[in-house]
Design a protein around this motif. Structure first.
Motif, short mmCIF file in Angstrom:
data_model
loop_
_atom_site.label_atom_id
_atom_site.label_comp_id
_atom_site.label_asym_id
_atom_site.label_seq_id
_atom_site.Cartn_x
_atom_site.Cartn_y
_atom_site.Cartn_z
N VAL A 147 0.84 -1.20 0.00
CA VAL A 147 0.00 0.00 0.00
C VAL A 147 0.88 1.25 0.00
O VAL A 147 0.63 2.20 -0.75
CB VAL A 147 -0.97 -0.01 1.20
N SER A 148 1.92 1.25 0.81
CA SER A 148 2.82 2.39 0.89
C SER A 148 3.48 2.67 -0.46
O SER A 148 3.55 3.82 -0.92
CB SER A 148 3.89 2.13 1.95
N LEU A 195 0.87 4.09 -2.90
CA LEU A 195 0.60 5.50 -2.63
C LEU A 195 1.78 6.37 -3.04
O LEU A 195 1.60 7.48 -3.56
CB LEU A 195 0.29 5.70 -1.14
N THR A 196 3.00 5.89 -2.83
CA THR A 196 4.18 6.63 -3.24
C THR A 196 4.22 6.78 -4.75
O THR A 196 4.53 7.85 -5.28
CB THR A 196 5.46 5.93 -2.73
N GLN A 199 1.67 6.77 -6.72
CA GLN A 199 0.59 7.71 -7.06
C GLN A 199 1.04 9.15 -6.84
O GLN A 199 0.86 10.01 -7.71
CB GLN A 199 -0.65 7.39 -6.22
N MET A 200 1.65 9.43 -5.70
CA MET A 200 2.11 10.78 -5.41
C MET A 200 3.27 11.19 -6.32
O MET A 200 3.37 12.34 -6.74
CB MET A 200 2.55 10.91 -3.94
N THR A 256 10.42 5.30 -0.15
CA THR A 256 9.82 5.02 1.15
C THR A 256 10.70 4.22 2.10
O THR A 256 10.46 4.21 3.28
CB THR A 256 8.50 4.24 0.98
N GLY A 284 -3.11 11.51 -10.60
CA GLY A 284 -3.20 10.61 -9.45
C GLY A 284 -4.24 9.53 -9.60
O GLY A 284 -4.36 8.67 -8.74
N LEU A 299 -7.95 -1.56 -5.71
CA LEU A 299 -7.91 -0.17 -6.14
C LEU A 299 -9.24 0.14 -6.81
O LEU A 299 -9.67 -0.58 -7.71
CB LEU A 299 -6.77 0.07 -7.11
N LYS A 332 -8.39 4.73 -5.23
CA LYS A 332 -8.46 4.63 -3.78
C LYS A 332 -8.19 3.18 -3.38
O LYS A 332 -8.77 2.25 -3.93
CB LYS A 332 -9.83 5.07 -3.26
N ILE A 333 -7.31 3.01 -2.41
CA ILE A 333 -6.85 1.67 -2.01
C ILE A 333 -7.61 1.20 -0.78
O ILE A 333 -7.77 1.96 0.19
CB ILE A 333 -5.34 1.68 -1.72
#
Length: 176
Positions: free
Chosen positions: A36-37, A40-41, A43-44, A90, A132, A160, A166-167
């Motif tokens: 997940v991390s 999200l990384t 995505q950002m 991360t 995103g 997703l 959105k996860i």
């Protein structure tokens, strides 16, 4: 004295054995959080760099990688020899500083595997766009998808949502 010693050992084993068998659960939770991390990384990173980031899941279930792709190459198949891997932002234990997770080479996660990878009707990768959101390999809005992460008797479904990416994570339990 012998009866007291036996009673203490029985009580200690009754309390400690369930915690000793939770290694698979802890390892799986860690791997799920890492997945997940890194999603999200990616995505950002796609947003900040105004580019595309593809998360490719290895067909053998041994992990994933994050690749920088150009808009014109979204449909191109993944090739590890020519991939432009994203930098790992991360954690410091990646593959030479790149966002590559290979469970077979990371002793923390050797019991972990991934299966049921399906995005946009069967793809083994998902792409984050510069806004995103997630897109299909043809650049159209993604229908989303999911994969299952396993650790011993435990498993987690990581999904997703369509378009937004959105996860969500659902634990499927396992042995206590």
């Amino acid at each position: 004295e012998l009866i007291v010693t036996i009673a203490v050992l029985v009580i200690a084993s009754w309390i400690l054995v369930p915690y000793a068998t939770m290694g698979d659960a802890s390892s799986g939770q860690s791997a799920s959080r890492l997945a997940v991390s890194q999603m999200l990384t990616a995505q950002m990173d796609a947003i900040t760099e105004q580019g595309y980031r593809r998360i490719y899941f290895y067909p053998n279930g041994s992990g994933w990688c994050v690749e920088i792709v150009e808009q014109g190459n979204l449909a191109a198949p993944f090739d590890a020899n020519t991939a432009n891997f994203a930098e790992l932002k991360t954690e410091s234990q990646g593959q030479d500083g790149y966002a590559i997770m290979d469970f077979t080479t990371d002793r923390r996660f050797r019991a972990i595997s991934i299966d049921n990878v399906s995005f946009d009707g069967g793809n083994e990768s998902i792409v984050f766009d510069p806004a995103g959101g997630i897109v299909a390999s043809d650049g159209s809005p993604s229908t989303g998808g999911s994969f299952t992460l396993h650790s011993g008797d435990h498993s987690w479904d990581i999904a997703l949502a369509p378009v937004t990416g959105k996860i969500s994570v659902q634990s499927n339990g396992g042995a206590p």
